[in-house]
Design a protein around this motif. Structure first.
Motif, PDB file in Angstrom:
ATOM      1  N   PRO A  34       8.905  -0.682  12.376  1.00 55.88           N
ATOM      2  CA  PRO A  34       7.661  -1.378  12.749  1.00 55.88           C
ATOM      3  C   PRO A  34       7.832  -2.231  14.016  1.00 55.88           C
ATOM      4  O   PRO A  34       6.930  -2.284  14.860  1.00 55.88           O
ATOM      5  CB  PRO A  34       7.366  -2.251  11.519  1.00 55.88           C
ATOM      6  N   THR A  44       0.506  -0.513  17.036  1.00 59.34           N
ATOM      7  CA  THR A  44      -0.078  -1.521  16.145  1.00 59.34           C
ATOM      8  C   THR A  44       0.740  -1.624  14.865  1.00 59.34           C
ATOM      9  O   THR A  44       1.617  -0.788  14.598  1.00 59.34           O
ATOM     10  CB  THR A  44      -1.517  -1.144  15.772  1.00 59.34           C
ATOM     11  N   VAL A  45       0.424  -2.626  14.050  1.00 64.31           N
ATOM     12  CA  VAL A  45       1.090  -2.798  12.749  1.00 64.31           C
ATOM     13  C   VAL A  45       0.825  -1.576  11.866  1.00 64.31           C
ATOM     14  O   VAL A  45       1.718  -1.089  11.161  1.00 64.31           O
ATOM     15  CB  VAL A  45       0.589  -4.088  12.053  1.00 64.31           C
ATOM     16  N   THR A  46      -0.414  -1.071  11.919  1.00 68.25           N
ATOM     17  CA  THR A  46      -0.778   0.108  11.120  1.00 68.25           C
ATOM     18  C   THR A  46       0.065   1.311  11.520  1.00 68.25           C
ATOM     19  O   THR A  46       0.553   2.057  10.671  1.00 68.25           O
ATOM     20  CB  THR A  46      -2.276   0.442  11.295  1.00 68.25           C
ATOM     21  N   GLU A  47       0.232   1.509  12.834  1.00 68.02           N
ATOM     22  CA  GLU A  47       1.050   2.628  13.321  1.00 68.02           C
ATOM     23  C   GLU A  47       2.507   2.470  12.888  1.00 68.02           C
ATOM     24  O   GLU A  47       3.186   3.460  12.581  1.00 68.02           O
ATOM     25  CB  GLU A  47       0.959   2.724  14.841  1.00 68.02           C
ATOM     26  N   GLY A  49       3.434   1.160  10.073  1.00 70.97           N
ATOM     27  CA  GLY A  49       3.424   1.604   8.671  1.00 70.97           C
ATOM     28  C   GLY A  49       3.394   3.114   8.557  1.00 70.97           C
ATOM     29  O   GLY A  49       4.062   3.696   7.693  1.00 70.97           O
ATOM     30  N   VAL A  50       2.637   3.773   9.434  1.00 72.02           N
ATOM     31  CA  VAL A  50       2.562   5.242   9.436  1.00 72.02           C
ATOM     32  C   VAL A  50       3.925   5.849   9.768  1.00 72.02           C
ATOM     33  O   VAL A  50       4.337   6.845   9.171  1.00 72.02           O
ATOM     34  CB  VAL A  50       1.490   5.732  10.446  1.00 72.02           C
ATOM     35  N   SER A  53       5.862   5.728   6.626  1.00 72.93           N
ATOM     36  CA  SER A  53       5.308   6.590   5.565  1.00 72.93           C
ATOM     37  C   SER A  53       5.562   8.068   5.813  1.00 72.93           C
ATOM     38  O   SER A  53       5.831   8.825   4.880  1.00 72.93           O
ATOM     39  CB  SER A  53       3.805   6.354   5.428  1.00 72.93           C
ATOM     40  N   THR A 229       8.547  -3.979   0.034  1.00 73.19           N
ATOM     41  CA  THR A 229       7.480  -4.022   1.026  1.00 73.19           C
ATOM     42  C   THR A 229       6.953  -5.422   1.303  1.00 73.19           C
ATOM     43  O   THR A 229       6.639  -5.754   2.441  1.00 73.19           O
ATOM     44  CB  THR A 229       6.306  -3.109   0.585  1.00 73.19           C
ATOM     45  N   SER A 348       3.908   1.249  -2.354  1.00 71.26           N
ATOM     46  CA  SER A 348       3.800   0.568  -1.058  1.00 71.26           C
ATOM     47  C   SER A 348       2.355   0.516  -0.566  1.00 71.26           C
ATOM     48  O   SER A 348       1.918  -0.468   0.014  1.00 71.26           O
ATOM     49  CB  SER A 348       4.661   1.268  -0.008  1.00 71.26           C
ATOM     50  N   VAL A 349       1.605   1.607  -0.826  1.00 70.34           N
ATOM     51  CA  VAL A 349       0.209   1.670  -0.373  1.00 70.34           C
ATOM     52  C   VAL A 349      -0.719   0.949  -1.349  1.00 70.34           C
ATOM     53  O   VAL A 349      -1.473   0.053  -0.964  1.00 70.34           O
ATOM     54  CB  VAL A 349      -0.230   3.148  -0.200  1.00 70.34           C
TER      55      VAL A 349
END
Length: 390
Positions: A34, A44-47, A49-50, A53, A229, A348-349
């Motif tokens: 991250p 981004t933070v979301t990216e 996480g992706v 994942s 997480t 985690s999700v």
């Protein structure tokens, strides 16, 4: 009285060291990814996480094919190929220039992580004398548990002083050491499957006898995902972020203290005398975490989680392997870790969504109660297994 056959053979030591390095790199990348996406790729933070994942997604998918691949090509050959390609893919991070390329590399690396951890676990189980498998896999599990501390420590320390590219080179170097350790592992010669024309069945992807205990592992890892997480976010909200760095240290110390005892109890008295108290202690650790308002309470929770959860993973893996025929240890290991990894991924999700609604403190309280209730599912499953064996 028959003399105990040794656990600590040259092959067992080398497969344990190799596994330790694999998981050091895995947890270092898990922690660093991250930050890398944010700081080096401008994501981004979301990216971020992706990027974590997609690695787990490919690893979970590959678990279902691992047993069939090991049976077809042999464990030692797959161990060396998967280790080599995991090391190469670690070095390839140096050449990543965009988020899309990173996702492709993460997916590719997840395949080899899945294969190498499945085959290493199966080889470890085969090397250990069957009558001492609970104790031996307990020691083997220490390699994975210690890597939880060492991997993030390396990543978070190095990123303060050196560039991301140098960090990836260091991690690739660690994997090369793991590769040479694996060369010294001797694997009992096994028949390699030559029949390519047989009709595909569920047995080519899963070990059905290992599914019951693997489902228990799924529920436990689902709850443990909250630690992996959210522990840093939770402790930051409590103003205990400095103490959080010692959480896994206390966890590891507690685990190391009980592992030799629980391993022997598992082999001599039976699995339930170890597993039932461990589930309850893990649940108690999560509940105490929900009430943590000081450093000592946080660290005490870490100790309880280490005593409980730290014993459960190798215990479940041992039961999964014992349930299968010897030549299907790869299938049993793959089946167990497919469900175990799925628990972490789903947790985690979904737990992040739940935490957003109820808060982290209530989340840990709910999970603690949920874990203690798993005891009844485990007891029902074992009684069903006992009844069917008679």
């Amino acid at each position: 009285m028959a003399e105990k056959r040794p656990i600590w053979t040259k092959s067992f030591i080398n497969i344990s060291i190799s596994t330790f390095f694999i998981f050091v790199v895995f947890y270092a990348l898990l922690t660093f990814m991250p930050l890398y996406v944010l700081n080096d790729l401008g994501g981004t933070v979301t990216e971020g996480g992706v990027a974590v994942s997609i690695f787990l997604l490919s690893a979970i998918i590959m678990r279902f094919f691992a047993g069939m691949i090991l049976e077809k090509f042999g464990k030692k050959k797959i161990l060396m190929i998967a280790l080599f390609l995991f090391a190469v893919s670690t070095a390839f991070y140096v050449f990543v220039g965009s988020f899309t390329v990173l996702l492709l590399l993460r997916f590719f690396q997840g395949i080899w992580f899945s294969l190498v951890t499945t085959v290493a676990g199966a080889i470890a189980a085969d090397i250990i004398p069957p009558e001492r498998r609970g104790e031996g896999l307990g020691y083997y599990g220490i390699a994975m548990n210690l890597a939880v501390i060492v991997g993030p420590f390396i990543a978070l320390t190095l990123q303060q002083y050196i560039s991301a590219r140098i960090i990836f080179i260091v991690l690739a170097g660690i994997m090369i050491i793991g590769f040479f350790c694996a060369l010294a592992v001797k694997v009992e010669k096994e028949p390699v499957s030559k029949n390519d024309k047989h009709k595909m069945t569920i047995n080519d992807f899963l070990e059905k006898k290992s599914i019951p205990i693997a489902t228990v592992g799924f529920f436990i890892s689902f709850a443990y995902a909250s630690i992996l997480t959210f522990i840093s976010v939770y402790t930051e909200s409590l103003g205990l972020i400095k103490a959080a760095s010692f959480f896994f240290v206390v966890y590891a110390i507690a685990m190391l203290l009980v592992r030799p005892i629980t391993g022997r109890l598992f082999d001599t008295i039976g699995p339930s005398v170890v597993i039932i108290p461990s589930i309850i202690i893990f649940g108690a650790g999560l509940i105490s975490l929900s009430f943590a308002d000081s450093s000592w309470m946080l660290l005490a929770s870490g100790g309880l989680v280490g005593l409980g959860y730290g014993t459960l993973l190798p215990s479940f893996q041992t039961i999964a392997i014992r349930a299968a025929d010897k030549h299907r240890s790869g299938y049993a290991t793959g089946t167990f870790f497919a469900l175990y990894d799925s628990g972490i991924a789903v947790g985690s999700v979904s737990l992040g969504i739940i935490a957003g609604i109820v808060g982290y403190s209530n989340l840990y309280l709910m999970l603690g109660i949920f874990v203690i209730l798993i005891v009844f599912y485990y007891m029902w499953m074992m009684s069903k297994k006992h009844a069917s064996s008679h």
